[in-house]
Design an enzyme around this catalytic site. Structure first.
Site, mmCIF file in Angstrom:
data_model
loop_
_atom_site.group_PDB
_atom_site.id
_atom_site.type_symbol
_atom_site.label_atom_id
_atom_site.label_comp_id
_atom_site.label_asym_id
_atom_site.label_seq_id
_atom_site.Cartn_x
_atom_site.Cartn_y
_atom_site.Cartn_z
ATOM 1 N N PRO A 32 0.919 -1.182 0.038
ATOM 2 C CA PRO A 32 -0.116 0.011 -0.125
ATOM 3 C C PRO A 32 0.839 1.393 -0.129
ATOM 4 O O PRO A 32 2.053 1.252 0.532
ATOM 5 C CB PRO A 32 -0.628 -0.057 1.208
ATOM 6 C CG PRO A 32 -0.362 -1.155 2.162
ATOM 7 C CD PRO A 32 0.715 -2.057 1.254
ATOM 8 N N ASP A 33 0.556 2.297 -0.657
ATOM 9 C CA ASP A 33 1.053 3.705 -0.421
ATOM 10 C C ASP A 33 0.892 4.071 0.679
ATOM 11 O O ASP A 33 0.136 3.608 1.816
ATOM 12 C CB ASP A 33 0.820 4.503 -1.528
ATOM 13 C CG ASP A 33 -0.752 5.306 -1.634
ATOM 14 O OD1 ASP A 33 -1.281 4.976 -0.567
ATOM 15 O OD2 ASP A 33 -0.935 5.769 -2.574
ATOM 16 N N PHE A 34 1.320 5.339 1.302
ATOM 17 C CA PHE A 34 0.737 5.923 2.444
ATOM 18 C C PHE A 34 -0.285 6.909 2.715
ATOM 19 O O PHE A 34 -1.116 6.704 3.376
ATOM 20 C CB PHE A 34 2.370 6.742 2.872
ATOM 21 C CG PHE A 34 3.374 6.232 2.988
ATOM 22 C CD1 PHE A 34 3.683 5.604 4.131
ATOM 23 C CD2 PHE A 34 4.368 5.798 1.861
ATOM 24 C CE1 PHE A 34 4.952 4.594 4.472
ATOM 25 C CE2 PHE A 34 5.322 4.898 1.968
ATOM 26 C CZ PHE A 34 5.664 4.400 3.422
ATOM 27 N N ARG A 35 -0.495 7.590 1.468
ATOM 28 C CA ARG A 35 -1.499 8.791 1.345
ATOM 29 C C ARG A 35 -2.847 8.588 0.729
ATOM 30 O O ARG A 35 -3.721 9.614 0.775
ATOM 31 C CB ARG A 35 -0.799 10.025 1.603
ATOM 32 C CG ARG A 35 0.058 10.431 2.408
ATOM 33 C CD ARG A 35 0.868 11.716 2.386
ATOM 34 N NE ARG A 35 1.777 11.761 3.451
ATOM 35 C CZ ARG A 35 2.948 11.366 3.250
ATOM 36 N NH1 ARG A 35 3.555 10.581 2.302
ATOM 37 N NH2 ARG A 35 3.917 11.443 4.423
ATOM 38 N N ASN A 64 11.347 5.023 -1.567
ATOM 39 C CA ASN A 64 10.549 3.707 -1.183
ATOM 40 C C ASN A 64 11.780 2.776 -0.322
ATOM 41 O O ASN A 64 12.823 2.939 -0.742
ATOM 42 C CB ASN A 64 10.258 2.853 -2.319
ATOM 43 C CG ASN A 64 8.994 3.592 -3.242
ATOM 44 O OD1 ASN A 64 8.599 4.547 -2.349
ATOM 45 N ND2 ASN A 64 8.725 3.158 -4.079
ATOM 46 N N ASP A 116 11.373 -0.426 -0.077
ATOM 47 C CA ASP A 116 11.149 -1.779 -0.604
ATOM 48 C C ASP A 116 12.168 -2.361 -1.211
ATOM 49 O O ASP A 116 12.233 -3.754 -1.630
ATOM 50 C CB ASP A 116 9.827 -1.848 -1.336
ATOM 51 C CG ASP A 116 9.662 -1.040 -2.231
ATOM 52 O OD1 ASP A 116 10.853 -0.913 -3.109
ATOM 53 O OD2 ASP A 116 8.662 -0.496 -2.795
ATOM 54 N N HIS A 157 15.047 7.544 1.640
ATOM 55 C CA HIS A 157 14.669 7.342 3.047
ATOM 56 C C HIS A 157 15.227 6.129 3.804
ATOM 57 O O HIS A 157 14.638 5.544 4.306
ATOM 58 C CB HIS A 157 13.073 7.293 2.861
ATOM 59 C CG HIS A 157 12.531 8.581 2.626
ATOM 60 N ND1 HIS A 157 11.134 8.820 2.413
ATOM 61 C CD2 HIS A 157 13.065 9.982 2.590
ATOM 62 C CE1 HIS A 157 10.892 10.102 2.027
ATOM 63 N NE2 HIS A 157 12.186 10.876 2.445
ATOM 64 N N CYS A 196 21.504 0.169 16.780
ATOM 65 C CA CYS A 196 20.934 0.243 18.298
ATOM 66 C C CYS A 196 20.876 1.676 18.348
ATOM 67 O O CYS A 196 21.511 2.731 18.152
ATOM 68 C CB CYS A 196 21.942 -0.490 19.059
ATOM 69 S SG CYS A 196 21.510 0.253 20.771
ATOM 70 N N CYS A 239 23.243 2.709 21.859
ATOM 71 C CA CYS A 239 24.872 2.747 21.757
ATOM 72 C C CYS A 239 25.177 2.974 20.400
ATOM 73 O O CYS A 239 26.511 3.092 20.089
ATOM 74 C CB CYS A 239 25.529 1.498 22.235
ATOM 75 S SG CYS A 239 25.414 0.192 21.257
ATOM 76 N N THR A 272 4.429 9.640 -6.466
ATOM 77 C CA THR A 272 4.876 10.122 -5.277
ATOM 78 C C THR A 272 3.782 11.511 -5.089
ATOM 79 O O THR A 272 3.666 12.251 -5.960
ATOM 80 C CB THR A 272 6.111 10.702 -4.845
ATOM 81 O OG1 THR A 272 6.250 11.596 -3.916
ATOM 82 C CG2 THR A 272 6.717 11.505 -6.347
HETATM 83 P P1 OAD Z 1 2.154 8.762 -0.968
HETATM 84 O O1 OAD Z 1 1.260 7.666 -0.310
HETATM 85 O O2 OAD Z 1 2.184 10.191 0.168
HETATM 86 O O3 OAD Z 1 1.752 9.243 -2.313
HETATM 87 C C1 OAD Z 1 1.579 8.169 -3.205
HETATM 88 C C2 OAD Z 1 1.141 8.846 -4.725
HETATM 89 O O4 OAD Z 1 1.021 8.068 -5.628
HETATM 90 C C3 OAD Z 1 -0.223 9.504 -4.543
HETATM 91 O O5 OAD Z 1 -0.122 10.842 -4.954
HETATM 92 C C4 OAD Z 1 -1.224 8.433 -5.223
HETATM 93 O O6 OAD Z 1 -2.127 9.109 -5.831
HETATM 94 C C5 OAD Z 1 -0.121 7.795 -6.345
HETATM 95 N N1 OAD Z 1 -0.312 6.576 -6.446
HETATM 96 C C6 OAD Z 1 -0.551 5.356 -5.827
HETATM 97 N N2 OAD Z 1 -0.825 4.327 -6.638
HETATM 98 C C7 OAD Z 1 -0.441 4.756 -8.028
HETATM 99 C C8 OAD Z 1 -0.296 4.072 -9.060
HETATM 100 N N3 OAD Z 1 -0.567 2.769 -9.313
HETATM 101 N N4 OAD Z 1 -0.097 4.705 -10.301
HETATM 102 C C9 OAD Z 1 0.185 6.081 -10.280
HETATM 103 N N5 OAD Z 1 -0.146 6.687 -8.962
HETATM 104 C C10 OAD Z 1 -0.216 5.934 -8.010
HETATM 105 O O7 OAD Z 1 3.581 8.208 -0.894
HETATM 106 P P2 OAD Z 1 5.196 8.949 -1.082
HETATM 107 O O8 OAD Z 1 5.014 10.072 -1.887
HETATM 108 O O9 OAD Z 1 6.080 8.045 -1.520
HETATM 109 O O10 OAD Z 1 8.517 7.990 4.362
HETATM 110 O O11 OAD Z 1 5.226 9.292 0.567
HETATM 111 C C11 OAD Z 1 6.598 9.893 0.905
HETATM 112 C C12 OAD Z 1 7.123 9.514 2.193
HETATM 113 O O12 OAD Z 1 5.911 9.602 3.110
HETATM 114 C C13 OAD Z 1 7.507 7.903 2.174
HETATM 115 O O13 OAD Z 1 8.567 7.593 1.887
HETATM 116 C C14 OAD Z 1 7.411 7.773 3.787
HETATM 117 C C15 OAD Z 1 6.101 8.351 4.151
HETATM 118 O O14 OAD Z 1 6.216 8.616 5.352
HETATM 119 C C16 OAD Z 1 9.107 7.058 5.189
HETATM 120 O O15 OAD Z 1 8.697 5.948 5.194
HETATM 121 C C17 OAD Z 1 10.005 7.458 5.888
HETATM 122 ZN ZN ZN Z 2 23.384 -0.759 21.798
#
Ligand code: OAD
Ligand code: ZN
Length: 330
Positions: free
Chosen positions: A39-42, A113, A115, A132, A140, A143, A209
Protein backbone atom coordinates in the site's frame (compact mmCIF):
# COMPACT_ATOMS: atom_id res chain seq x y z
CA UNK A 1 -9.65 10.74 -34.26
CA UNK A 2 -8.08 13.58 -32.27
CA UNK A 3 -5.53 12.55 -29.71
CA UNK A 4 -6.37 12.94 -26.02
CA UNK A 5 -4.29 15.13 -23.72
CA UNK A 6 -2.58 12.06 -22.22
CA UNK A 7 -1.82 10.60 -25.65
CA UNK A 8 -0.22 13.91 -26.64
CA UNK A 9 1.80 13.94 -23.43
CA UNK A 10 2.97 10.35 -23.98
CA UNK A 11 3.97 11.11 -27.59
CA UNK A 12 5.91 14.18 -26.47
CA UNK A 13 7.84 12.13 -23.92
CA UNK A 14 8.44 9.26 -26.36
CA UNK A 15 9.87 11.75 -28.84
CA UNK A 16 12.31 13.10 -26.26
CA UNK A 17 13.41 9.61 -25.20
CA UNK A 18 13.80 8.47 -28.82
CA UNK A 19 16.11 11.39 -29.56
CA UNK A 20 18.54 9.64 -27.25
CA UNK A 21 20.52 12.76 -26.34
CA UNK A 22 19.05 13.27 -22.88
CA UNK A 23 19.38 11.09 -19.81
CA UNK A 24 16.53 10.30 -17.45
CA UNK A 25 16.52 10.93 -13.71
CA UNK A 26 13.71 9.24 -11.80
CA UNK A 27 12.13 10.64 -8.62
CA UNK A 28 9.83 8.02 -7.24
CA UNK A 29 7.57 7.08 -4.39
CA UNK A 30 5.14 4.51 -3.04
CA UNK A 31 2.77 4.68 -6.05
CA UNK A 32 5.25 2.77 -8.25
CA UNK A 33 5.05 -0.19 -5.84
CA UNK A 34 1.30 -0.44 -5.21
CA UNK A 35 1.00 -2.89 -8.13
CA UNK A 36 3.36 -5.18 -6.20
CA UNK A 37 0.83 -5.34 -3.36
CA UNK A 38 2.43 -2.72 -1.11
CA UNK A 39 0.00 0.00 0.00
CA UNK A 40 1.08 3.61 -0.41
CA UNK A 41 0.90 6.05 2.51
CA UNK A 42 -1.61 8.77 1.67
CA UNK A 43 -4.24 7.39 -0.71
CA UNK A 44 -7.57 8.06 1.01
CA UNK A 45 -8.89 4.50 1.51
CA UNK A 46 -6.06 2.10 0.80
CA UNK A 47 -3.11 4.14 2.13
CA UNK A 48 -1.31 3.05 5.29
CA UNK A 49 -1.88 6.32 7.12
CA UNK A 50 -5.64 6.41 6.71
CA UNK A 51 -5.77 2.86 8.04
CA UNK A 52 -3.37 3.55 10.88
CA UNK A 53 -5.39 6.64 11.78
CA UNK A 54 -8.23 4.40 12.89
CA UNK A 55 -5.99 2.83 15.48
CA UNK A 56 -4.89 3.72 18.89
CA UNK A 57 -1.80 5.67 17.81
CA UNK A 58 -1.28 9.32 18.79
CA UNK A 59 -1.17 10.12 15.04
CA UNK A 60 -0.76 7.94 11.97
CA UNK A 61 2.82 8.92 11.15
CA UNK A 62 3.91 7.95 14.68
CA UNK A 63 4.94 4.51 13.37
CA UNK A 64 7.75 6.30 11.53
CA UNK A 65 8.55 8.88 14.21
CA UNK A 66 11.83 8.54 16.07
CA UNK A 67 10.55 10.02 19.35
CA UNK A 68 7.60 7.65 19.35
CA UNK A 69 9.80 4.67 18.40
CA UNK A 70 12.13 5.34 21.33
CA UNK A 71 9.24 4.69 23.71
CA UNK A 72 6.94 2.43 21.68
CA UNK A 73 8.73 0.50 18.93
CA UNK A 74 6.12 -2.30 18.57
CA UNK A 75 3.85 -0.65 15.96
CA UNK A 76 6.81 -0.10 13.66
CA UNK A 77 7.82 -3.75 13.97
CA UNK A 78 4.28 -4.92 13.22
CA UNK A 79 4.50 -2.89 10.03
CA UNK A 80 8.04 -4.11 9.37
CA UNK A 81 6.84 -7.70 9.39
CA UNK A 82 4.44 -6.84 6.57
CA UNK A 83 6.76 -4.62 4.59
CA UNK A 84 10.07 -6.45 5.00
CA UNK A 85 11.84 -6.77 1.65
CA UNK A 86 11.83 -10.20 0.08
CA UNK A 87 8.07 -10.59 -0.06
CA UNK A 88 7.34 -8.67 -3.21
CA UNK A 89 8.16 -8.71 -6.90
CA UNK A 90 9.13 -5.54 -8.77
CA UNK A 91 6.41 -3.89 -10.86
CA UNK A 92 6.45 -3.01 -14.55
CA UNK A 93 7.59 0.44 -13.55
CA UNK A 94 10.70 -0.95 -11.81
CA UNK A 95 11.53 -2.98 -14.91
CA UNK A 96 11.02 0.10 -17.06
CA UNK A 97 13.74 1.84 -15.01
CA UNK A 98 15.99 -1.19 -15.57
CA UNK A 99 15.26 -1.02 -19.31
CA UNK A 100 16.20 2.67 -19.36
CA UNK A 101 19.46 1.64 -17.65
CA UNK A 102 20.07 -1.09 -20.27
CA UNK A 103 19.56 1.49 -23.03
CA UNK A 104 22.27 3.68 -21.51
CA UNK A 105 19.76 6.44 -20.78
CA UNK A 106 19.67 6.35 -16.98
CA UNK A 107 21.18 9.20 -15.00
CA UNK A 108 19.96 8.40 -11.45
CA UNK A 109 17.06 7.02 -9.45
CA UNK A 110 16.01 8.99 -6.39
CA UNK A 111 13.59 6.81 -4.47
CA UNK A 112 11.65 7.38 -1.27
CA UNK A 113 10.77 3.70 -1.12
CA UNK A 114 12.25 1.27 1.36
CA UNK A 115 11.15 -1.85 -0.49
CA UNK A 116 14.42 -2.19 -2.49
CA UNK A 117 12.44 -3.26 -5.59
CA UNK A 118 14.73 -1.13 -7.80
CA UNK A 119 17.62 -3.39 -6.78
CA UNK A 120 15.60 -6.58 -7.21
CA UNK A 121 14.69 -5.44 -10.75
CA UNK A 122 18.41 -5.19 -11.51
CA UNK A 123 19.05 -1.45 -11.32
CA UNK A 124 22.70 -0.96 -10.45
CA UNK A 125 23.68 0.39 -7.02
CA UNK A 126 25.59 3.29 -8.59
CA UNK A 127 22.33 4.74 -9.93
CA UNK A 128 20.20 4.30 -6.79
CA UNK A 129 19.77 6.93 -4.08
CA UNK A 130 17.54 5.56 -1.31
CA UNK A 131 16.56 8.90 0.15
CA UNK A 132 14.63 7.38 3.06
CA UNK A 133 17.13 4.60 3.73
CA UNK A 134 16.33 0.90 3.68
CA UNK A 135 16.17 -2.27 5.75
CA UNK A 136 19.67 -3.26 4.59
CA UNK A 137 21.48 -2.07 7.73
CA UNK A 138 20.42 -1.68 11.34
CA UNK A 139 21.63 0.24 14.38
CA UNK A 140 21.02 0.26 18.12
CA UNK A 141 19.29 3.55 18.95
CA UNK A 142 21.11 3.77 22.32
CA UNK A 143 24.78 2.83 21.76
CA UNK A 144 24.50 3.39 17.96
CA UNK A 145 26.40 0.16 17.15
CA UNK A 146 25.56 -1.63 13.94
CA UNK A 147 23.49 -4.78 14.52
CA UNK A 148 23.31 -7.69 12.09
CA UNK A 149 20.24 -7.97 9.88
CA UNK A 150 19.97 -11.64 10.90
CA UNK A 151 19.11 -10.62 14.45
CA UNK A 152 16.40 -8.30 13.15
CA UNK A 153 14.97 -10.87 10.72
CA UNK A 154 15.03 -13.63 13.32
CA UNK A 155 13.08 -11.41 15.68
CA UNK A 156 10.56 -10.32 13.04
CA UNK A 157 9.85 -13.75 11.62
CA UNK A 158 10.62 -16.34 14.28
CA UNK A 159 9.80 -14.59 17.50
CA UNK A 160 8.95 -17.13 20.18
CA UNK A 161 6.80 -15.88 23.06
CA UNK A 162 9.06 -12.84 23.40
CA UNK A 163 8.84 -9.37 21.93
CA UNK A 164 8.98 -8.73 18.21
CA UNK A 165 11.40 -5.85 18.84
CA UNK A 166 15.05 -6.78 18.30
CA UNK A 167 17.41 -5.74 21.10
CA UNK A 168 21.07 -4.74 20.92
CA UNK A 169 23.38 -7.62 21.95
CA UNK A 170 25.69 -5.09 23.67
CA UNK A 171 23.40 -2.75 25.62
CA UNK A 172 19.87 -4.15 25.23
CA UNK A 173 18.70 -0.95 23.49
CA UNK A 174 16.10 -1.09 20.72
CA UNK A 175 17.43 -1.85 17.26
CA UNK A 176 16.10 0.11 14.28
CA UNK A 177 16.68 -0.50 10.57
CA UNK A 178 18.35 2.47 8.86
CA UNK A 179 15.04 3.76 7.51
CA UNK A 180 14.77 7.52 7.83
CA UNK A 181 12.13 8.30 10.43
CA UNK A 182 10.43 11.66 10.94
CA UNK A 183 12.86 13.57 13.15
CA UNK A 184 15.97 12.04 11.53
CA UNK A 185 18.29 13.34 8.80
CA UNK A 186 18.53 11.85 5.32
CA UNK A 187 21.58 9.76 4.35
CA UNK A 188 24.71 11.63 3.30
CA UNK A 189 24.49 9.98 -0.15
CA UNK A 190 21.24 11.83 -0.79
CA UNK A 191 22.88 15.24 -0.37
CA UNK A 192 26.15 14.45 -2.14
CA UNK A 193 24.39 12.86 -5.12
CA UNK A 194 21.97 15.75 -5.45
CA UNK A 195 24.78 18.28 -5.30
CA UNK A 196 26.38 16.51 -8.26
CA UNK A 197 23.14 15.88 -10.19
CA UNK A 198 20.90 18.90 -9.63
CA UNK A 199 22.22 20.90 -12.58
CA UNK A 200 22.48 17.87 -14.84
CA UNK A 201 18.89 16.71 -14.84
CA UNK A 202 17.67 16.57 -18.47
CA UNK A 203 14.49 14.50 -18.29
CA UNK A 204 12.97 14.18 -14.80
CA UNK A 205 10.36 11.45 -14.44
CA UNK A 206 8.56 12.00 -11.14
CA UNK A 207 6.34 9.01 -10.42
CA UNK A 208 4.03 7.61 -7.75
CA UNK A 209 4.63 10.28 -5.14
CA UNK A 210 2.41 12.88 -3.52
CA UNK A 211 5.51 15.10 -3.07
CA UNK A 212 4.63 15.91 0.52
CA UNK A 213 7.73 14.86 2.45
CA UNK A 214 10.70 17.26 2.42
CA UNK A 215 13.47 17.62 1.44
CA UNK A 216 12.69 15.02 -1.25
CA UNK A 217 9.54 16.88 -2.33
CA UNK A 218 11.54 19.92 -3.37
CA UNK A 219 13.87 18.11 -5.81
CA UNK A 220 11.66 18.58 -8.89
CA UNK A 221 11.51 22.32 -8.19
CA UNK A 222 15.32 22.50 -8.09
CA UNK A 223 16.05 21.21 -11.60
CA UNK A 224 17.05 23.71 -14.27
CA UNK A 225 14.43 25.51 -16.34
CA UNK A 226 15.44 23.68 -19.52
CA UNK A 227 14.87 20.26 -17.96
CA UNK A 228 11.82 18.34 -19.11
CA UNK A 229 9.79 17.43 -16.06
CA UNK A 230 7.29 14.59 -16.35
CA UNK A 231 4.75 13.70 -13.68
CA UNK A 232 3.36 10.16 -13.78
CA UNK A 233 0.87 9.95 -10.95
CA UNK A 234 -2.80 9.37 -10.30
CA UNK A 235 -3.11 12.97 -9.12
CA UNK A 236 -1.31 16.22 -9.71
CA UNK A 237 1.24 16.92 -6.98
CA UNK A 238 3.82 19.30 -5.54
CA UNK A 239 5.59 21.74 -7.82
CA UNK A 240 3.62 20.53 -10.85
CA UNK A 241 0.56 21.96 -9.14
CA UNK A 242 1.90 25.13 -7.57
CA UNK A 243 4.56 26.18 -10.08
CA UNK A 244 3.90 24.43 -13.38
CA UNK A 245 6.48 25.07 -16.10
CA UNK A 246 5.86 25.33 -19.83
CA UNK A 247 7.99 22.25 -20.59
CA UNK A 248 6.22 20.06 -18.02
CA UNK A 249 4.52 16.88 -19.24
CA UNK A 250 1.63 15.64 -17.11
CA UNK A 251 0.62 12.00 -17.35
CA UNK A 252 -2.05 11.60 -14.70
CA UNK A 253 -2.40 7.88 -14.96
CA UNK A 254 -1.62 4.58 -13.29
CA UNK A 255 2.15 3.93 -13.36
CA UNK A 256 1.81 0.45 -14.82
CA UNK A 257 -0.45 1.67 -17.64
CA UNK A 258 2.03 4.47 -18.31
CA UNK A 259 4.83 1.93 -18.73
CA UNK A 260 2.77 -0.18 -21.14
CA UNK A 261 1.89 2.84 -23.27
CA UNK A 262 5.31 4.46 -23.35
CA UNK A 263 7.01 1.15 -24.16
CA UNK A 264 4.56 0.65 -27.04
CA UNK A 265 5.46 4.08 -28.43
CA UNK A 266 9.18 3.41 -27.99
CA UNK A 267 8.98 -0.09 -29.49
CA UNK A 268 10.31 -1.53 -26.22
CA UNK A 269 7.32 -3.73 -25.29
CA UNK A 270 8.80 -7.13 -26.06
CA UNK A 271 12.06 -6.24 -24.30
CA UNK A 272 10.08 -5.17 -21.26
CA UNK A 273 8.12 -8.42 -21.25
CA UNK A 274 11.32 -10.44 -21.47
CA UNK A 275 12.85 -8.51 -18.59
CA UNK A 276 9.79 -9.13 -16.44
CA UNK A 277 9.65 -12.82 -17.31
CA UNK A 278 13.35 -13.43 -16.68
CA UNK A 279 13.35 -11.24 -13.60
CA UNK A 280 10.48 -13.16 -12.09
CA UNK A 281 12.17 -16.51 -12.81
CA UNK A 282 15.39 -15.30 -11.25
CA UNK A 283 13.69 -14.04 -8.09
CA UNK A 284 11.60 -17.18 -7.73
CA UNK A 285 14.55 -19.51 -8.18
CA UNK A 286 16.40 -17.73 -5.39
CA UNK A 287 13.51 -18.22 -2.97
CA UNK A 288 12.44 -21.59 -1.59
CA UNK A 289 8.74 -22.36 -2.02
CA UNK A 290 8.49 -24.25 1.28
CA UNK A 291 8.83 -22.76 4.74
CA UNK A 292 10.97 -24.15 7.60
CA UNK A 293 8.33 -26.72 8.41
CA UNK A 294 8.06 -27.92 4.84
CA UNK A 295 4.74 -26.16 4.31
CA UNK A 296 3.92 -24.35 1.08
CA UNK A 297 4.49 -20.59 1.43
CA UNK A 298 1.49 -18.28 1.24
CA UNK A 299 0.99 -16.69 -2.19
CA UNK A 300 2.39 -13.19 -2.49
CA UNK A 301 4.43 -13.57 0.63
CA UNK A 302 8.03 -14.26 1.32
CA UNK A 303 9.57 -16.92 -0.87
CA UNK A 304 6.22 -17.90 -2.32
CA UNK A 305 4.35 -17.60 -5.59
CA UNK A 306 3.91 -13.99 -6.57
CA UNK A 307 1.24 -12.02 -8.31
CA UNK A 308 1.85 -8.47 -9.41
CA UNK A 309 -1.64 -7.12 -9.75
CA UNK A 310 -2.81 -7.29 -6.24
CA UNK A 311 -5.06 -4.84 -4.55
CA UNK A 312 -6.14 -7.99 -2.66
CA UNK A 313 -2.70 -8.25 -1.06
CA UNK A 314 -2.71 -4.56 -0.21
CA UNK A 315 -5.93 -5.15 1.71
CA UNK A 316 -4.39 -8.19 3.41
CA UNK A 317 -1.53 -6.09 4.72
CA UNK A 318 -3.82 -3.41 6.08
CA UNK A 319 -6.10 -6.02 7.71
CA UNK A 320 -3.21 -7.85 9.36
CA UNK A 321 -1.82 -4.57 10.57
CA UNK A 322 -5.16 -3.56 12.08
CA UNK A 323 -5.47 -6.89 13.89
CA UNK A 324 -1.95 -6.82 15.32
CA UNK A 325 -2.05 -3.19 16.40
CA UNK A 326 -5.44 -3.60 18.05
CA UNK A 327 -4.02 -6.45 20.12
CA UNK A 328 -1.25 -4.20 21.40
CA UNK A 329 -3.52 -2.01 23.52
CA UNK A 330 -1.27 1.02 23.47
P1 OAD B 1 2.25 8.85 -0.82
O1 OAD B 1 1.34 7.77 -0.35
O2 OAD B 1 2.28 10.11 -0.07
O3 OAD B 1 1.90 9.21 -2.34
C1 OAD B 1 1.72 8.21 -3.29
C2 OAD B 1 1.19 8.87 -4.57
O4 OAD B 1 1.14 7.89 -5.58
C3 OAD B 1 -0.22 9.46 -4.44
O5 OAD B 1 -0.24 10.72 -5.05
C4 OAD B 1 -1.10 8.44 -5.19
O6 OAD B 1 -2.20 9.05 -5.81
C5 OAD B 1 -0.14 7.92 -6.23
N1 OAD B 1 -0.38 6.53 -6.65
C6 OAD B 1 -0.69 5.46 -5.89
N2 OAD B 1 -0.75 4.34 -6.64
C7 OAD B 1 -0.48 4.73 -7.91
C8 OAD B 1 -0.39 4.05 -9.16
N3 OAD B 1 -0.59 2.73 -9.27
N4 OAD B 1 -0.08 4.78 -10.25
C9 OAD B 1 0.11 6.12 -10.17
N5 OAD B 1 0.05 6.81 -9.03
C10 OAD B 1 -0.23 6.13 -7.91
O7 OAD B 1 3.70 8.18 -0.93
P2 OAD B 1 5.12 8.94 -1.05
O8 OAD B 1 4.99 10.21 -1.77
O9 OAD B 1 6.08 7.93 -1.52
O10 OAD B 1 8.41 7.98 4.47
O11 OAD B 1 5.42 9.23 0.49
C11 OAD B 1 6.61 9.88 0.87
C12 OAD B 1 7.09 9.38 2.21
O12 OAD B 1 6.04 9.53 3.17
C13 OAD B 1 7.45 7.93 2.26
O13 OAD B 1 8.76 7.69 1.82
C14 OAD B 1 7.27 7.56 3.71
C15 OAD B 1 6.06 8.39 4.06
O14 OAD B 1 6.05 8.89 5.37
C16 OAD B 1 9.10 7.04 5.17
O15 OAD B 1 8.79 5.87 5.18
C17 OAD B 1 10.26 7.53 5.93
ZN1 ZN C 1 23.34 -0.88 21.92
Amino acid sequence: MAKTKIENALSALAKEIKNGDKKITFFQGAGISTAAGIPDFRSPKTGLYSNLAKLNLPYAEAVFDIDYFEKTPEPFYILAEELYPGKFLPTKFHYFVKLVQDKGLLKRVYTQNIDTLERIAGVHDKYIVEAHGSFANNHCIDCLKEVSGDIVKECIYNRKEGSRVPLCPDCNGYVKPDIVFFGEGLPEKFFSSWEADANEVEIAIVAGTSLTVYPFASLPSEVNDDAIRVLVNKEIAGDFKVDKRSLDILILKDCEEFVEKICELLGWSSELEKLIENGKKEVMSSRPTLDDKGKERKPGYIDGEFTTNSSKEETDIVEKLNESINKLNI
